[in-house]
Design an enzyme around this catalytic site. Structure first.
Site, short mmCIF file in Angstrom:
data_model
loop_
_atom_site.label_atom_id
_atom_site.label_comp_id
_atom_site.label_asym_id
_atom_site.label_seq_id
_atom_site.Cartn_x
_atom_site.Cartn_y
_atom_site.Cartn_z
N ASP A 1 -76.74 84.04 15.96
CA ASP A 1 -75.92 84.38 14.81
C ASP A 1 -74.92 83.28 14.47
OD1 ASP A 1 -77.06 86.93 14.15
OD2 ASP A 1 -76.31 87.56 16.09
N THR A 2 -75.07 82.74 13.28
CA THR A 2 -74.45 81.49 12.87
C THR A 2 -74.29 81.47 11.36
OG1 THR A 2 -75.79 80.49 14.63
CG2 THR A 2 -74.69 78.97 13.16
#
Length: 525
Positions: free
Chosen positions: A338-339
């Site tokens: 998750d970025t």
């Protein structure tokens, strides 16, 4: 049908949330440059995409200054605390992935904001933080992506975090006004006091006092001594372009290795979307991951032989081991995904490609007291095995997935690109670049085409090849016959990441492509 890219004659901003893109465009119209706008986008993402990024996380930056005519990189990742060591986790097989004991690295992103502005910006930190402060104070329509991730990970949130993200015990609906008053107060304090208030002043005190009371391991000295670094980017030549990445502790060199391997095959003669296309990319990437996992760590703790890894002759040796009929049996470690990736190009040609993260969705799940800041869990990727290259040691940077990319043509930026998705970042980047350079796709088409992601994810025992079901059935069958462990996922599945691109053509026009799998926007002027 693929939508057309957004084209600007002077500027372009892309990000995974339309409000963040709008914040960057607004700063450009107010007279800021690409560096000012990038910080505004970064800070706004920390507010409107809080499940993916925040003040408690890290960031990496690739920059091009038109005045200097060169590409530079900034490492905005934090180190483990001075008192953090393997002995702190005696009797455990791994570092917990959630909770206060996973929050063991100093947040590096805020430092990177001031580094950008001090070196290249025109506006003050207070000016570029204004959009983020406004959205935190007055609220914004909660995104479908935030709601979905809250439903997915809400159980991992601390009491302080739940009070913010699940008010009254109910996950807000998409479109509900979402306000973060505590974070707004922290941002106002940061705007007034600058970087030092975060690392040496009131914000640092509040975070560290909370951590001490909660059993955390980071101290005021850990924050006070934090400093990001301007570093020389690494690069390779590929199909008429110089492709840049941030050096280790970023995994960016794995993306360059994959391109070097693929250079030994005539991709232009292979049909896009065919079995041969997907198989070659997957096998090249797997070989780069094998070497990456052997050597990637903080280069201050161990030598990383980049000259050898990026050597064209070595790439040819690796390419010769690829079977065109059979998938190699290689393994990987599960990596968080998750970025938030974004990019900005201004009228002068200044360009910023950057990416930021809390590691897992909502990071550690812990909000530091009344600050509104979610602490990252990046340090949970350290190994407790003393023989591992990525073993936990004091004041050390972890193996890091974040890797913004920039491809230059004739010495100037031509393509800025990147994506969300830990292990998927080099995979999607390779898809994007080959689609544009070998098959002539515009940024939006390159992003829209079906994608895959290979490797383990948390809790899965096998090295799956997840492929969007828009790939032709006969191609999926051929991949399975070759030994790939294919699992079909939805046609626009978020598991393959959220990718964004800016390209600059020979006319100087800026084209932007954003991922339909998220809430992003491309805004050009």
């Amino acid at each position: 049908m693929t939508k057309r890219p957004v084209i600007g004659t002077k500027t372009m901003v892309v990000s995974p949330h339309y409000l963040a893109s709008a914040a960057g465009a607004r700063i450009l119209q107010l007279g800021g440059n690409a560096f000012d706008a990038a910080v505004a986008v970064s800070a706004t993402l920390a507010v409107v995409y809080p499940h993916m990024t925040g003040l408690g996380g890290d960031s990496f930056w690739l920059t091009y200054s038109a005045a200097e005519g060169r590409v530079r990189a900034y490492n905005g990742s934090g180190r483990s605390g001075y008192g953090v060591n393997r002995g702190r986790y005696a009797g455990q097989s791994s570092i917990p992935r959630r909770g206060i004991s996973s929050a063991i690295t100093v947040p590096g992103m805020v430092d990177s904001w001031e580094a950008m502005l001090r070196q290249y910006g025109r506006l003050s930190l207070a000016e570029v933080l204004e959009p983020a402060i406004s959205y935190a104070t007055d609220g914004f329509p909660l995104s479908p992506d935030q709601r979905n991730n809250t439903l997915l990970a809400g159980a991992a949130l601390s009491a302080e975090a739940s009070a913010i993200y699940i008010p009254g015990g109910v996950v807000p609906a998409s479109g509900d006004r979402f306000v973060q008053r505590q974070l707004a107060a922290t941002l106002r304090s940061l705007a007034a006091g600058g970087r030092d208030v975060f690392y040496k002043g009131k914000i640092a005190e509040d975070i560290c006092d909370f951590m001490l009371a909660a059993g955390g391991l980071l101290t005021r000295d850990d924050f006070a001594d934090h400093q990001g670094n301007w570093v020389e980017p690494i690069s390779t030549e590929y199909h008429g372009h110089t492709v840049y990445q941030v050096p280790p502790n970023s995994q960016g060199f794995a993306g360059l290795m994959s391109l070097n391997i693929l250079e030994n095959f005539n991709l232009g003669a292979i049909e896009h979307g065919s079995y041969e296309y997907y198989h070659l990319l997957i096998e090249a990437l797997k070989l780069s991951f094998r070497d990456r996992d052997k050597v990637l760590t903080d280069p201050e703790f161990s030598h990383i032989p980049l000259d050898h890894l990026l050597d064209k002759g070595y790439a040819a040796e690796l390419a010769a081991t690829i079977s065109l009929q059979k998938a190699a049996d290689l393994s990987s470690e599960p990596i968080g995904r998750d970025t938030a990736y974004a990019a900005v190009v201004d009228e002068e040609g200044n360009s910023v490609s950057f990416i930021q993260s809390l590691y897992f969705e909502f990071g550690s799940g812990v909000v530091a007291g009344d600050t509104g800041i979610l602490l990252q869990n990046r340090g949970s990727f350290f190994s407790l095995d003393p023989g591992s290259i990525n073993t936990l040691e004091p004041h050390k940077r972890s193996f890091h997935t974040l890797m913004p990319a920039m491809a230059c043509r004739d010495g100037k930026p031509a393509i800025l690109y990147g994506t969300q998705g830990g292990e998927g970042q080099p995979q999607t980047q390779t898809l994007l670049l080959t689609r544009m350079l070998h098959y002539g796709m515009n940024p939006q088409a390159a992003v829209d085409e079906p994608r895959f992601v290979w490797g383990r994810t948390w809790g899965e025992p096998t090295q799956e090849l997840k492929v969007e079901n828009r790939v032709a059935d006969e191609v999926l069958s051929e991949l399975k016959e070759a030994g790939h462990l294919v699992r079909e996922v939805d046609g626009y599945d978020g598991i393959v990441g959220h990718a964004h691109i800016i390209s600059i053509d020979s006319n100087g026009y800026r084209s932007g492509g954003t991922d339909p799998r998220c809430d992003g926007a491309a805004i050009g002027w």
